[in-house]
Design a protein around this motif. Structure first.
Motif, mmCIF file in Angstrom:
data_model
loop_
_atom_site.group_PDB
_atom_site.id
_atom_site.type_symbol
_atom_site.label_atom_id
_atom_site.label_comp_id
_atom_site.label_asym_id
_atom_site.label_seq_id
_atom_site.Cartn_x
_atom_site.Cartn_y
_atom_site.Cartn_z
ATOM 1 N N PRO A 27 0.832 -1.209 0.000
ATOM 2 C CA PRO A 27 0.000 0.000 0.000
ATOM 3 C C PRO A 27 0.865 1.257 0.000
ATOM 4 C CG PRO A 27 -0.003 -0.996 2.170
ATOM 5 C CD PRO A 27 0.732 -1.940 1.247
ATOM 6 N N LEU A 28 0.437 2.238 -0.782
ATOM 7 C CA LEU A 28 1.134 3.515 -0.826
ATOM 8 C C LEU A 28 0.340 4.529 -0.016
ATOM 9 C CD1 LEU A 28 1.946 3.626 -4.642
ATOM 10 C CD2 LEU A 28 3.464 2.964 -2.783
ATOM 11 N N LEU A 29 1.049 5.444 0.566
ATOM 12 C CA LEU A 29 0.369 6.484 1.316
ATOM 13 C C LEU A 29 -0.330 7.423 0.336
ATOM 14 C CD1 LEU A 29 3.073 7.354 3.974
ATOM 15 C CD2 LEU A 29 1.027 5.985 4.271
ATOM 16 N N ARG A 30 -1.551 7.764 0.630
ATOM 17 C CA ARG A 30 -2.300 8.678 -0.220
ATOM 18 C C ARG A 30 -2.085 10.098 0.272
ATOM 19 N NH1 ARG A 30 -7.969 6.221 -1.886
ATOM 20 N NH2 ARG A 30 -7.600 7.710 -3.533
ATOM 21 N N ARG A 31 -1.822 10.970 -0.676
ATOM 22 C CA ARG A 31 -1.633 12.364 -0.312
ATOM 23 C C ARG A 31 -2.983 13.059 -0.285
ATOM 24 N NH1 ARG A 31 2.804 14.470 -4.360
ATOM 25 N NH2 ARG A 31 1.561 13.241 -5.776
ATOM 26 N N ARG A 32 -3.117 13.984 0.612
ATOM 27 C CA ARG A 32 -4.334 14.785 0.716
ATOM 28 C C ARG A 32 -3.978 16.201 0.271
ATOM 29 N NH1 ARG A 32 -8.030 10.956 1.094
ATOM 30 N NH2 ARG A 32 -7.603 9.554 2.788
ATOM 31 N N TRP A 33 -4.734 16.698 -0.696
ATOM 32 C CA TRP A 33 -4.494 18.038 -1.221
ATOM 33 C C TRP A 33 -5.545 18.977 -0.643
ATOM 34 C CZ3 TRP A 33 -0.282 19.016 -4.225
ATOM 35 C CH2 TRP A 33 0.383 17.926 -4.757
ATOM 36 N N SER A 34 -5.112 20.119 -0.166
ATOM 37 C CA SER A 34 -6.061 21.094 0.354
ATOM 38 C C SER A 34 -6.826 21.719 -0.809
ATOM 39 C CB SER A 34 -5.318 22.191 1.129
ATOM 40 O OG SER A 34 -4.505 22.946 0.237
ATOM 41 N N ALA A 35 -7.951 22.309 -0.492
ATOM 42 C CA ALA A 35 -8.758 22.965 -1.529
ATOM 43 C C ALA A 35 -7.978 24.102 -2.175
ATOM 44 C CB ALA A 35 -10.057 23.479 -0.923
ATOM 45 N N GLU A 36 -7.166 24.806 -1.387
ATOM 46 C CA GLU A 36 -6.375 25.915 -1.931
ATOM 47 C C GLU A 36 -5.319 25.395 -2.905
ATOM 48 O OE1 GLU A 36 -6.663 25.461 1.480
ATOM 49 O OE2 GLU A 36 -8.322 26.887 1.676
ATOM 50 N N ALA A 37 -4.685 24.261 -2.573
ATOM 51 C CA ALA A 37 -3.659 23.688 -3.457
ATOM 52 C C ALA A 37 -4.299 23.207 -4.757
ATOM 53 C CB ALA A 37 -2.940 22.540 -2.755
ATOM 54 N N LYS A 38 -5.457 22.564 -4.656
ATOM 55 C CA LYS A 38 -6.154 22.107 -5.864
ATOM 56 C C LYS A 38 -6.519 23.294 -6.747
ATOM 57 C CE LYS A 38 -8.371 18.058 -3.827
ATOM 58 N NZ LYS A 38 -9.673 17.458 -3.483
ATOM 59 N N ALA A 39 -7.042 24.350 -6.121
ATOM 60 C CA ALA A 39 -7.439 25.539 -6.881
ATOM 61 C C ALA A 39 -6.231 26.162 -7.571
ATOM 62 C CB ALA A 39 -8.112 26.545 -5.963
ATOM 63 N N ARG A 40 -5.110 26.219 -6.881
ATOM 64 C CA ARG A 40 -3.886 26.801 -7.454
ATOM 65 C C ARG A 40 -3.391 25.974 -8.639
ATOM 66 N NH1 ARG A 40 -1.154 26.535 -3.138
ATOM 67 N NH2 ARG A 40 0.146 24.784 -3.711
ATOM 68 N N ILE A 41 -3.413 24.659 -8.501
ATOM 69 C CA ILE A 41 -2.962 23.777 -9.580
ATOM 70 C C ILE A 41 -3.923 23.856 -10.768
ATOM 71 C CG2 ILE A 41 -2.550 21.364 -10.231
ATOM 72 C CD1 ILE A 41 -1.578 20.940 -7.301
ATOM 73 N N LEU A 42 -5.238 23.865 -10.490
ATOM 74 C CA LEU A 42 -6.220 23.983 -11.567
ATOM 75 C C LEU A 42 -6.101 25.327 -12.289
ATOM 76 C CD1 LEU A 42 -9.476 22.374 -10.158
ATOM 77 C CD2 LEU A 42 -8.125 21.628 -12.102
ATOM 78 N N GLU A 43 -5.846 26.383 -11.549
ATOM 79 C CA GLU A 43 -5.679 27.697 -12.166
ATOM 80 C C GLU A 43 -4.489 27.692 -13.117
ATOM 81 O OE1 GLU A 43 -4.887 32.329 -10.838
ATOM 82 O OE2 GLU A 43 -5.433 30.847 -9.326
ATOM 83 N N ALA A 44 -3.401 27.072 -12.685
ATOM 84 C CA ALA A 44 -2.215 26.989 -13.548
ATOM 85 C C ALA A 44 -2.485 26.118 -14.767
ATOM 86 C CB ALA A 44 -1.031 26.437 -12.758
ATOM 87 N N ALA A 45 -3.245 25.033 -14.584
ATOM 88 C CA ALA A 45 -3.523 24.119 -15.698
ATOM 89 C C ALA A 45 -4.501 24.722 -16.700
ATOM 90 C CB ALA A 45 -4.080 22.796 -15.163
#
Length: 139
Positions: A27-45
């Motif tokens: 099993p691999l550890l699952r990373r949890r992304w904050s809403a702010e990090a997701k928004a920042r990555i989506l904005e860049a994408a």
């Protein structure tokens, strides 16, 4: 000269092993992304001209994950992809007129974008036509 076969116990090595199941990967550890990090990555994408794979690599996340976040944001209404100002803009297509003189077969194509006209024959490469249209649009 031939050596005699050895049958003594000191010629055998005893290996102790613990049996374990290897039917599935560890099993691999699952990373949890904050809403702010997701928004920042989506904005860049979603920036004009951005490459989603490159943005994903920059943030050490898979492109599939970025696409999944985008799909979820669009479905939930948090994200409207095509916007102008604050109002969503419906995607539209350019009007196309097909004209033939006396039932003649089309041998070329004429594309009018604003005040520019692109005329090409039937043997033009699609990649070249695409580049020409992009150049006219950006001018």
């Amino acid at each position: 000269m031939q050596s005699a076969p050895k049958s003594r116990l000191d010629t055998f090595a005893v290996i102790e092993a613990v049996a374990s199941r290897l039917d599935e990967s560890p099993p691999l550890l699952r990373r949890r992304w904050s809403a702010e990090a997701k928004a920042r990555i989506l904005e860049a994408a979603l920036a004009p001209g951005a490459n989603v794979s490159a943005v994903a690599r920059t943030h050490d996340v898979s492109p599939q994950q970025v696409f999944a976040w985008r799909r979820k944001a669009i479905r939930s209404g948090e994200l409207v992809v095509l916007t102008r100002g604050s109002e969503p803009v419906a995607q539209s297509f350019a009007p196309v007129e097909v004209t033939r003189e006396h039932g003649a077969r089309a041998v070329g194509l004429e594309i009018v974008i604003g005040d520019a006209t692109i005329r090409v024959g039937s043997d033009v490469a699609p990649a070249l036509l695409t580049e020409a249209i992009r150049a006219v649009r950006s001018a």
